[in-house]
Design a protein around this motif. Sequence first.
Motif, short mmCIF file in Angstrom:
data_model
loop_
_atom_site.label_atom_id
_atom_site.label_comp_id
_atom_site.label_asym_id
_atom_site.label_seq_id
_atom_site.Cartn_x
_atom_site.Cartn_y
_atom_site.Cartn_z
N ILE A 87 0.87 -1.21 0.01
CA ILE A 87 -0.08 -0.04 0.10
C ILE A 87 0.98 1.19 -0.14
CG2 ILE A 87 -1.69 1.31 1.14
CD1 ILE A 87 -2.81 -1.24 2.36
N HIS A 88 0.87 2.03 -1.05
CA HIS A 88 1.74 3.17 -1.16
C HIS A 88 1.13 4.28 -0.62
CE1 HIS A 88 3.51 6.62 -3.43
NE2 HIS A 88 4.50 6.16 -2.78
N ASP A 89 -0.03 4.80 -0.81
CA ASP A 89 -0.43 6.14 -0.30
C ASP A 89 -1.87 6.02 -0.53
OD1 ASP A 89 0.47 9.29 -0.20
OD2 ASP A 89 -1.69 8.85 -0.74
N THR A 90 -2.82 6.73 0.75
CA THR A 90 -4.10 6.48 0.83
C THR A 90 -4.81 7.90 1.18
OG1 THR A 90 -4.22 5.87 3.21
CG2 THR A 90 -4.12 4.04 1.65
N THR A 91 -3.92 8.83 0.37
CA THR A 91 -4.52 10.18 0.95
C THR A 91 -5.69 10.43 0.20
OG1 THR A 91 -1.99 10.95 0.91
CG2 THR A 91 -3.75 12.43 0.26
N LEU A 92 -5.72 9.86 -1.09
CA LEU A 92 -6.94 10.11 -1.94
C LEU A 92 -8.14 9.41 -1.64
CD1 LEU A 92 -5.56 11.08 -5.13
CD2 LEU A 92 -6.15 12.55 -3.49
N GLY A 93 -7.85 8.00 -0.80
CA GLY A 93 -8.84 7.06 -0.74
C GLY A 93 -8.23 5.79 -0.39
N PRO A 94 -8.99 4.77 -0.43
CA PRO A 94 -8.35 3.49 -0.23
C PRO A 94 -7.55 2.89 -1.37
CG PRO A 94 -10.84 3.26 -0.76
CD PRO A 94 -10.69 4.78 -0.42
N ALA A 95 -6.57 2.35 -1.14
CA ALA A 95 -5.72 1.96 -2.34
C ALA A 95 -6.45 0.85 -2.84
CB ALA A 95 -4.41 1.22 -1.50
N LEU A 96 -6.40 1.18 -4.42
CA LEU A 96 -7.06 0.45 -5.39
C LEU A 96 -6.10 -0.13 -6.33
CD1 LEU A 96 -10.80 -0.04 -6.83
CD2 LEU A 96 -8.61 -0.73 -8.16
N GLY A 97 -5.72 -1.62 -6.42
CA GLY A 97 -4.80 -1.81 -7.59
C GLY A 97 -4.99 -3.48 -7.76
N GLY A 98 -4.62 -4.02 -8.79
CA GLY A 98 -4.74 -5.43 -9.18
C GLY A 98 -3.90 -6.29 -8.39
N THR A 99 -4.09 -7.40 -8.74
CA THR A 99 -3.24 -8.79 -8.20
C THR A 99 -2.31 -9.25 -9.26
OG1 THR A 99 -4.55 -9.02 -6.23
CG2 THR A 99 -3.39 -10.95 -7.05
N GLY A 104 -2.14 0.90 -4.46
CA GLY A 104 -1.73 -0.19 -3.69
C GLY A 104 -1.61 -1.45 -4.77
N LYS A 105 -1.04 -2.54 -4.81
CA LYS A 105 -0.92 -3.46 -5.42
C LYS A 105 -0.57 -4.67 -4.74
CE LYS A 105 -0.84 -4.19 -10.12
NZ LYS A 105 -1.46 -3.37 -11.28
N THR A 106 -0.81 -6.00 -5.50
CA THR A 106 -0.52 -7.23 -4.85
C THR A 106 0.22 -8.01 -5.76
OG1 THR A 106 -2.41 -7.28 -3.42
CG2 THR A 106 -1.20 -9.52 -3.79
N VAL A 107 1.32 -8.90 -5.33
CA VAL A 107 1.81 -9.96 -6.32
C VAL A 107 1.87 -11.15 -5.29
CG1 VAL A 107 3.47 -8.39 -7.44
CG2 VAL A 107 4.51 -9.67 -5.61
N ILE A 108 1.27 -12.19 -6.22
CA ILE A 108 1.40 -13.51 -5.74
C ILE A 108 2.49 -14.07 -6.51
CG2 ILE A 108 0.11 -15.83 -5.54
CD1 ILE A 108 -2.61 -14.40 -5.37
N ILE A 109 3.33 -14.81 -5.76
CA ILE A 109 4.38 -15.63 -6.26
C ILE A 109 4.06 -16.81 -6.47
CG2 ILE A 109 7.04 -16.37 -5.86
CD1 ILE A 109 7.14 -14.17 -3.83
N GLY A 110 4.18 -17.24 -8.24
CA GLY A 110 3.65 -18.61 -8.44
C GLY A 110 3.46 -18.35 -10.12
N ASP A 111 3.23 -19.53 -10.62
CA ASP A 111 3.01 -19.72 -11.88
C ASP A 111 1.29 -19.96 -12.18
OD1 ASP A 111 2.40 -20.65 -14.74
OD2 ASP A 111 4.47 -21.93 -14.62
N PRO A 112 0.76 -18.71 -12.66
CA PRO A 112 -0.71 -18.87 -13.08
C PRO A 112 -1.23 -19.93 -13.61
CG PRO A 112 0.39 -17.06 -13.99
CD PRO A 112 1.46 -17.65 -13.20
N ARG A 113 -0.38 -20.68 -14.42
CA ARG A 113 -0.87 -21.85 -15.22
C ARG A 113 -0.78 -23.00 -14.55
NH1 ARG A 113 3.33 -20.91 -19.93
NH2 ARG A 113 4.52 -20.65 -17.94
N LYS A 114 -0.09 -23.18 -13.32
CA LYS A 114 0.26 -24.37 -12.50
C LYS A 114 -0.17 -24.21 -11.16
CE LYS A 114 4.34 -25.34 -13.38
NZ LYS A 114 5.70 -25.40 -14.22
#
Length: 366
Positions: free
Chosen positions: A31-43, A79-89
């Motif tokens: 989560i980088h900065d929530t000055t403007l509102g909740p952090a929205l960003g993809g996974t 904000g943003k999330t990363v999930i570590i893994g292969d999305p195909r497997k």
Amino acid sequence: MELFKYMETYDYEQVVVCQDKQSGLKAIIAIHDTTLGPALGGTRMWTYDSEEAAFEDALRLAKGMTYKNAAAGLNLGGGKTVIIGDPRKDKNEEMFRAFGRYIQGLNGRYITAEDVGTTVADMDLIHEETDYVTGISPAFGSSGNPSPVTAYGVYVGMKAAAKEAFGTDSLEGKTVAVQGVGNVAYNLCKHLHEEGASLIVTDINKEAVQRAVDDFGAKAVNTDEIYSVDCDIFAPCALGAVINDDTIPQIKAKVIAGAANNQLKETTHGDQIAEMGIVYAPDYVINAGGVINVADELYGYNRDRAMKRVEGIYDNIQKVIEISKRDGIPTYAAADRMAEERIERMKNSRSQFLMNPHNILTHRNR
Ligand SMILES: NC(=O)C1=CN([C@@H]2O[C@H](COP(=O)(O)OP(=O)(O)OC[C@H]3O[C@@H](n4cnc5c(N)ncnc54)[C@H](O)[C@@H]3O)[C@@H](O)[C@H]2O)C=CC1
Ligand SMILES: CC(C)CC(=O)C(=O)O
């Protein structure tokens, strides 16, 4: 990486590390900065070479979302999330449900959506555990897959950049080199093809390339050839850092306009392409269509309203070009200035995000 030092240098608020042994979930929510509102960003789900690379990606992408949401005029932080893994497997139901519980634990400070490697079906699983997810199935009153809308925004933004470079925003007869023909770029190619542009495409996925060749008569090239092809416009639509010391000398395009996040490896690369006279449409301004679309869910999703706002990307690119000329700075710096000024103005009236009824995704059917 010295995490706290990095967070302090670039003003990050929070990093959440999530581990669930049973499902194999390894996720980093930044989560980088929530000055403007909740952090929205993809996974994003991706196989990273190291944990450090995953942290770096999450952090860079989260900061990009702060700027993207601010520049798009949204009342949202980054904000943003990363999930570590292969999305195909490596995906399973328990993984996305466990991840959904972590998001719920943040009580609305972070709202997720799709990015590279995740789908509407994954978002539906997250939604089993939390309401703080967008881009779920339209049956829930949601906006569905953001990629086609991102593509439309890139298309209109590309036209605005073309107007600056070529004196017309018509893309008929223009040659566009597209790097990566995944979810966003396939839809972008469709718009370009319909307007009469010629396409040169590349992807590490041969099937994706073949689909663009079959459906739009695109010419296919190898992944390392895409930078040097003869074209009017280069559209990076795969991963980040592709505008760098190795690639810049090869680029023949007069415009760079694509969907990928964090296209410039370093800001100096933005300076270099500006000196070469290339019109660069800043990534987070041109690719804001998806987040504008999913953000509309906060008000009870209305597609017409969302699409009208996405069309504003044309004006936003023009505005960035104007600031760049007015202040004598490259377009990437003009975009940063536009976003930072808005955040700064709002900081004077309130600081960290506090929950209020407008930030709760209660407008959908369950
Ligand atoms: N999906 C969305 O609504 C949004 C996506 N973006 C950004 O746009 C970019 C594309 O996103 P999506 O289309 O959703 O992802 P995607 O995963 O569907 O497509 C990316 C494509 O790039 C290809 N690729 C990966 N590395 C490559 C390389 N070195 N050379 C050539 N091709 C390569 C992949 O095989 C894939 O086909 C990403 O950077 C994403 O963060 C930004 C805003 C919104
Ligand atoms: C895919 C979007 C909905 C949000 C996002 O993460 C982005 O714009 O990069």
